[in-house]
Design an enzyme around this catalytic site. Structure first.
Site, short mmCIF file in Angstrom:
data_model
loop_
_atom_site.label_atom_id
_atom_site.label_comp_id
_atom_site.label_asym_id
_atom_site.label_seq_id
_atom_site.Cartn_x
_atom_site.Cartn_y
_atom_site.Cartn_z
N SER A 13 0.84 -1.31 -0.01
CA SER A 13 0.11 0.04 0.14
C SER A 13 0.89 1.20 -0.07
O SER A 13 0.44 2.45 -0.36
CB SER A 13 -0.85 -0.04 1.29
OG SER A 13 -0.10 0.21 2.28
N CYS A 75 2.54 -7.12 1.46
CA CYS A 75 1.39 -6.23 2.49
C CYS A 75 0.52 -7.19 3.09
O CYS A 75 -0.21 -8.03 2.41
CB CYS A 75 0.64 -5.29 1.75
SG CYS A 75 -0.77 -4.39 2.40
N THR A 77 -2.31 -6.81 4.82
CA THR A 77 -3.64 -6.11 4.49
C THR A 77 -4.13 -6.67 3.33
O THR A 77 -5.18 -7.20 3.23
CB THR A 77 -3.62 -4.82 4.57
OG1 THR A 77 -3.21 -4.52 6.20
CG2 THR A 77 -5.03 -4.31 4.45
N CYS A 186 2.36 -6.09 9.92
CA CYS A 186 2.32 -5.01 9.01
C CYS A 186 3.75 -4.63 8.59
O CYS A 186 4.62 -4.56 9.18
CB CYS A 186 1.53 -3.83 9.39
SG CYS A 186 1.70 -2.46 8.21
N1 DGL Z 1 1.92 -2.54 4.74
C1 DGL Z 1 0.56 -2.69 4.86
C2 DGL Z 1 0.44 -4.25 5.59
O1 DGL Z 1 1.29 -4.95 5.70
C3 DGL Z 1 -0.32 -2.04 5.55
C4 DGL Z 1 -0.42 -0.58 5.60
C5 DGL Z 1 -1.77 -0.12 5.37
O2 DGL Z 1 -2.56 0.14 6.36
O3 DGL Z 1 -1.85 0.47 4.17
O4 DGL Z 1 -0.43 -4.63 6.25
#
Ligand code: DGL
Length: 264
Positions: A13, A75, A77, A186
């Site tokens: 993201s 990511c 998410t 994250c």
């Molecule tokens: N880097 C993303 C992850 O690993 C999340 C950051 C976001 O909320 O965009 O979950």
């Protein structure tokens, strides 16, 4: 197409996925990588699952149109929102996602108290809850949604008083020996690992899934027969971003080279 010289696409993201890209470059220095950060749509973690799933599928389609040989969703998410659908869409594509590294944390701290820091979406999604149910008997696990934390990394703030204040409030209940280990669920959070460690204490062991994900990618491209055979090739990393300001691209380069255990 079996051309092993094609690049590997890595996406997040924003800039967080660079914590995973770093491990990939270390493990596969002969590979070329395109790192795409969707900073224009970040954060993903506070959006709806459908929104993030559609965006992620769209980005992967674009990578494939450009002829990449493999895809890494760096990511947690986006992985929770889209990986299942992406595997159905592209069953033969070497593709990896990332999920909170709960397994190594529980293995190292059986019966211990483990804090899992992740975005609100990761914490509420089925993928994480299935993971949780696998380990719930083996340790005391505290899932903690951390909205707002990734913004500090996007702003390049790794050591600022504002970040410490934010972390002290967020982690208030877990200070002073209340946890044995932390899982950074994250990919942005490894860049503030030093600050988290300062707030929780040096004895709290911190885990993240970057290395395991890099190893899994290596295994998948080898199995698919697309790993670069010319190991003398010096791989290149190209940074792309949906909000490609000079500042953001400079931050990407800085994060690729940053020593995570040292002061930024
Ligand atoms: N880097 C993303 C992850 O690993 C999340 C950051 C976001 O909320 O965009 O979950």
């Amino acid at each position: 197409m079996k051309d092993d010289r094609r690049p590997i696409a890595v996406m997040d993201s924003g800039v967080g996925g660079i914590s995973v890209l770093r491990e990939m470059v270390r493990l596969m220095p002969q590979e070329d990588f395109i790192f795409f950060g969707d900073s224009a749509n970040a954060p993903y973690g506070t959006k709806t699952t459908e929104f993030v799933r559609d965006l992620t599928v769209e980005h992967v389609n674009t990578f494939l149109d450009r002829g990449v040989k493999a895809v890494a969703i760096a990511c947690n998410t986006a992985t929770a929102a889209a990986l299942k659908d992406l595997r159905k869409l592209y069953p033969n594509l070497p593709m990896v996602g990332i999920e909170p590294a709960l397994k190594p944390a529980v293995e190292q701290h059986p019966g211990g108290r483990i804090l899992v820091m992740a975005t609100p979406m990761t914490i509420r999604e089925e993928k994480f809850n299935l993971l949780l149910s696998r380990f719930q008997e083996k340790a005391i696990i505290y899932p903690l949604a951390c909205p707002g934390l990734m913004d500090y990394v996007e702003a390049g703030m790794f050591d600022s008083p504002k970040l410490y204040k934010f972390l002290e409030e967020l982690l208030w209940d877990y200070r002073n020996g209340e946890v044995d280990a932390v899982v950074l669920g994250c990919t942005h959070y490894p860049f503030v690992k030093r600050a988290i460690s300062k707030v929780l204490g040096p004895e709290v062991e911190i885990f993240d899934g970057a290395e395991g994900t890099a190893r899994e990618l290596k295994r998948r491209i080898e199995t698919a027969g697309v790993a670069r055979k010319d190991v003398t090739h010096v791989g290149e990393v190209t940074f792309e971003n949906s909000n490609p300001t000079a500042k953001k691209l400079a931050l990407c380069q800085k994060l690729l080279e940053l020593d995570l255990d040292k002061r930024a």
